[in-house]
Design an enzyme around this catalytic site. Sequence first.
Site, PDB file in Angstrom:
ATOM      1  N   HIS A  65      45.515  14.802 -28.617  1.00  0.00           N
ATOM      2  CA  HIS A  65      44.873  16.075 -28.283  1.00  0.00           C
ATOM      3  C   HIS A  65      45.552  16.772 -27.114  1.00  0.00           C
ATOM      4  O   HIS A  65      45.441  17.981 -26.950  1.00  0.00           O
ATOM      5  CB  HIS A  65      43.394  15.857 -27.929  1.00  0.00           C
ATOM      6  CG  HIS A  65      42.606  15.198 -28.995  1.00  0.00           C
ATOM      7  ND1 HIS A  65      42.403  15.776 -30.230  1.00  0.00           N
ATOM      8  CD2 HIS A  65      41.978  13.997 -29.035  1.00  0.00           C
ATOM      9  CE1 HIS A  65      41.671  14.953 -30.980  1.00  0.00           C
ATOM     10  NE2 HIS A  65      41.402  13.871 -30.277  1.00  0.00           N
ATOM     11  N   HIS A  96      45.312  16.123 -17.383  1.00  0.00           N
ATOM     12  CA  HIS A  96      45.810  16.529 -18.700  1.00  0.00           C
ATOM     13  C   HIS A  96      45.874  18.056 -18.755  1.00  0.00           C
ATOM     14  O   HIS A  96      45.415  18.731 -17.821  1.00  0.00           O
ATOM     15  CB  HIS A  96      44.916  15.964 -19.808  1.00  0.00           C
ATOM     16  CG  HIS A  96      43.517  16.503 -19.753  1.00  0.00           C
ATOM     17  ND1 HIS A  96      42.494  15.858 -19.101  1.00  0.00           N
ATOM     18  CD2 HIS A  96      42.978  17.666 -20.214  1.00  0.00           C
ATOM     19  CE1 HIS A  96      41.388  16.585 -19.190  1.00  0.00           C
ATOM     20  NE2 HIS A  96      41.658  17.696 -19.856  1.00  0.00           N
ATOM     21  N   HIS A  98      45.863  21.926 -21.128  1.00  0.00           N
ATOM     22  CA  HIS A  98      45.461  22.740 -22.287  1.00  0.00           C
ATOM     23  C   HIS A  98      46.412  23.925 -22.375  1.00  0.00           C
ATOM     24  O   HIS A  98      46.669  24.593 -21.370  1.00  0.00           O
ATOM     25  CB  HIS A  98      44.021  23.225 -22.119  1.00  0.00           C
ATOM     26  CG  HIS A  98      43.028  22.103 -22.003  1.00  0.00           C
ATOM     27  ND1 HIS A  98      42.373  21.567 -23.103  1.00  0.00           N
ATOM     28  CD2 HIS A  98      42.600  21.392 -20.935  1.00  0.00           C
ATOM     29  CE1 HIS A  98      41.576  20.590 -22.707  1.00  0.00           C
ATOM     30  NE2 HIS A  98      41.689  20.455 -21.383  1.00  0.00           N
ATOM     31  N   GLU A 108      41.627  27.154 -20.912  1.00  0.00           N
ATOM     32  CA  GLU A 108      40.276  27.008 -21.472  1.00  0.00           C
ATOM     33  C   GLU A 108      39.348  28.005 -20.801  1.00  0.00           C
ATOM     34  O   GLU A 108      38.644  28.770 -21.469  1.00  0.00           O
ATOM     35  CB  GLU A 108      39.780  25.577 -21.270  1.00  0.00           C
ATOM     36  CG  GLU A 108      40.607  24.571 -22.036  1.00  0.00           C
ATOM     37  CD  GLU A 108      39.771  23.428 -22.552  1.00  0.00           C
ATOM     38  OE1 GLU A 108      39.299  22.625 -21.736  1.00  0.00           O
ATOM     39  OE2 GLU A 108      39.595  23.339 -23.796  1.00  0.00           O
ATOM     40  N   HIS A 121      43.728  20.012 -15.884  1.00  0.00           N
ATOM     41  CA  HIS A 121      42.445  19.411 -15.505  1.00  0.00           C
ATOM     42  C   HIS A 121      42.686  18.060 -14.837  1.00  0.00           C
ATOM     43  O   HIS A 121      43.300  17.176 -15.444  1.00  0.00           O
ATOM     44  CB  HIS A 121      41.562  19.199 -16.738  1.00  0.00           C
ATOM     45  CG  HIS A 121      41.023  20.479 -17.290  1.00  0.00           C
ATOM     46  ND1 HIS A 121      40.604  20.604 -18.597  1.00  0.00           N
ATOM     47  CD2 HIS A 121      40.828  21.683 -16.691  1.00  0.00           C
ATOM     48  CE1 HIS A 121      40.167  21.856 -18.772  1.00  0.00           C
ATOM     49  NE2 HIS A 121      40.303  22.525 -17.638  1.00  0.00           N
ATOM     50  N   THR A 202      35.018  19.562 -22.391  1.00  0.00           N
ATOM     51  CA  THR A 202      35.416  20.624 -23.332  1.00  0.00           C
ATOM     52  C   THR A 202      35.865  20.057 -24.674  1.00  0.00           C
ATOM     53  O   THR A 202      36.392  20.794 -25.507  1.00  0.00           O
ATOM     54  CB  THR A 202      36.537  21.497 -22.736  1.00  0.00           C
ATOM     55  OG1 THR A 202      37.719  20.694 -22.579  1.00  0.00           O
ATOM     56  CG2 THR A 202      36.130  22.102 -21.402  1.00  0.00           C
TER      57      THR A 202
HETATM   58  C1  SG7 Z   1      41.053  15.361 -23.279  1.00  0.00           C
HETATM   59  O1  SG7 Z   1      39.944  16.058 -22.679  1.00  0.00           O
HETATM   60  C2  SG7 Z   1      41.212  13.974 -22.702  1.00  0.00           C
HETATM   61  C3  SG7 Z   1      39.888  13.216 -22.565  1.00  0.00           C
HETATM   62  C4  SG7 Z   1      38.879  14.082 -21.837  1.00  0.00           C
HETATM   63  C5  SG7 Z   1      38.699  15.362 -22.599  1.00  0.00           C
HETATM   64  O2  SG7 Z   1      40.919  15.256 -24.679  1.00  0.00           O
HETATM   65  O3  SG7 Z   1      41.802  14.108 -21.436  1.00  0.00           O
HETATM   66  O4  SG7 Z   1      40.039  12.032 -21.789  1.00  0.00           O
HETATM   67  C6  SG7 Z   1      40.290  10.843 -22.405  1.00  0.00           C
HETATM   68  C7  SG7 Z   1      40.042   9.654 -21.576  1.00  0.00           C
HETATM   69  O5  SG7 Z   1      40.711  10.800 -23.539  1.00  0.00           O
HETATM   70  O6  SG7 Z   1      37.621  13.409 -21.750  1.00  0.00           O
HETATM   71  C8  SG7 Z   1      36.002  12.030 -20.611  1.00  0.00           C
HETATM   72  C9  SG7 Z   1      37.265  12.826 -20.572  1.00  0.00           C
HETATM   73  O7  SG7 Z   1      37.902  12.936 -19.538  1.00  0.00           O
HETATM   74  C10 SG7 Z   1      37.687  16.306 -21.936  1.00  0.00           C
HETATM   75  O8  SG7 Z   1      38.035  16.532 -20.594  1.00  0.00           O
HETATM   76  S1  SG7 Z   1      37.879  17.970 -20.015  1.00  0.00           S
HETATM   77  O9  SG7 Z   1      36.505  18.381 -20.169  1.00  0.00           O
HETATM   78  O10 SG7 Z   1      38.343  17.882 -18.653  1.00  0.00           O
HETATM   79  N1  SG7 Z   1      38.790  18.968 -20.841  1.00  0.00           N
HETATM   80 ZN    ZN Z   2      40.597  19.379 -20.167  1.00  0.00          ZN
END
Ligand code: SG7
Ligand code: ZN
Length: 264
Positions: A65, A96, A98, A108, A121, A202
């Site tokens: 993702h 990570h 977006h 976002e 983020h 998100t």
């Molecule tokens: C991304 O966004 C990943 C997720 C994250 C999610 O898909 O970074 O993290 C993992 C561990 O896969 O979910 C719980 C979490 O951090 C949503 O994060 S966000 O709301 O900051 N975009």
């Molecule tokens: Zn994020």
Amino acid sequence: ASESSWSYTDSAESWNMIPNSKCGDKRQSPINIPWELEYSNYSPFEFTGYDDMQAYGLRVENNGHTAQINIDPSSIGHTKVSGGGLAGTYIAIQLHFHWGRNDLEGSEHTFRGHHHALELHVVHFKESYGTVSEAVKHDDGLAVLGFFFTTNDAEENENLKPLIDSLDTITFQGQNKSIDINFSDLMPTSTTHFYRYRGSLTTPTCDEVVVWTIFDHVNTISSAQIKKFRELYEGKANEVRHHIAWNYRPTQSLLHRTVYKNYQ
Ligand code: SG7
Ligand code: ZN
């Protein structure tokens, strides 16, 4: 769709169908940050350890993702943030990105109706809850710090080079590689002006557990650097291949919430 197989091309309704999904609830993220904001006199942010992470076992991974940099579990706790109106200390676990199909979209959050090309983020959990899995049971369990990047007139951002260069080695989902970088390299030097509201993850299951901070200062990245994110694939090498061409959720209704700013 199951929790692991959601995608950005699914309709919003299909995220709502995922078991235990909160994606249709009333405090969702991202949002548009409007012109009209309420002032709150938050104390300055205090960051510890973000510029000294060589020993923290950082790995960059393609999770299908996004491109994400994880801190090794054995090193979690050395990189933390407090102040900024946060109630307590929050411990960093990963960051990570977006992005969009082109440089006119990708962030976002939108700011006064406009997208930026990229949004970073940095994800933290509240120290007093002990673990991430406990923290996500509480509505102030996570603090995500969001930073915008723009490609307007931008040269290559030298600080991003180790990350951008590593993307070639994590082309497919599940691939990961150690990386020598500091979270502070990816964050702007100025964190004095910011916005605050309460919202959600998100991505599914969109749990409403996030104290959101979006910083006003906009960092830069070149168009060529952003293109490298779009070349990542959603799937594994031996699967049907689709690029992660874009990975931002559309803005959600603010409804009864207030967005605060820390400056007048
Ligand atoms: C991304 O966004 C990943 C997720 C994250 C999610 O898909 O970074 O993290 C993992 C561990 O896969 O979910 C719980 C979490 O951090 C949503 O994060 S966000 O709301 O900051 N975009
Ligand atoms: Zn994020």
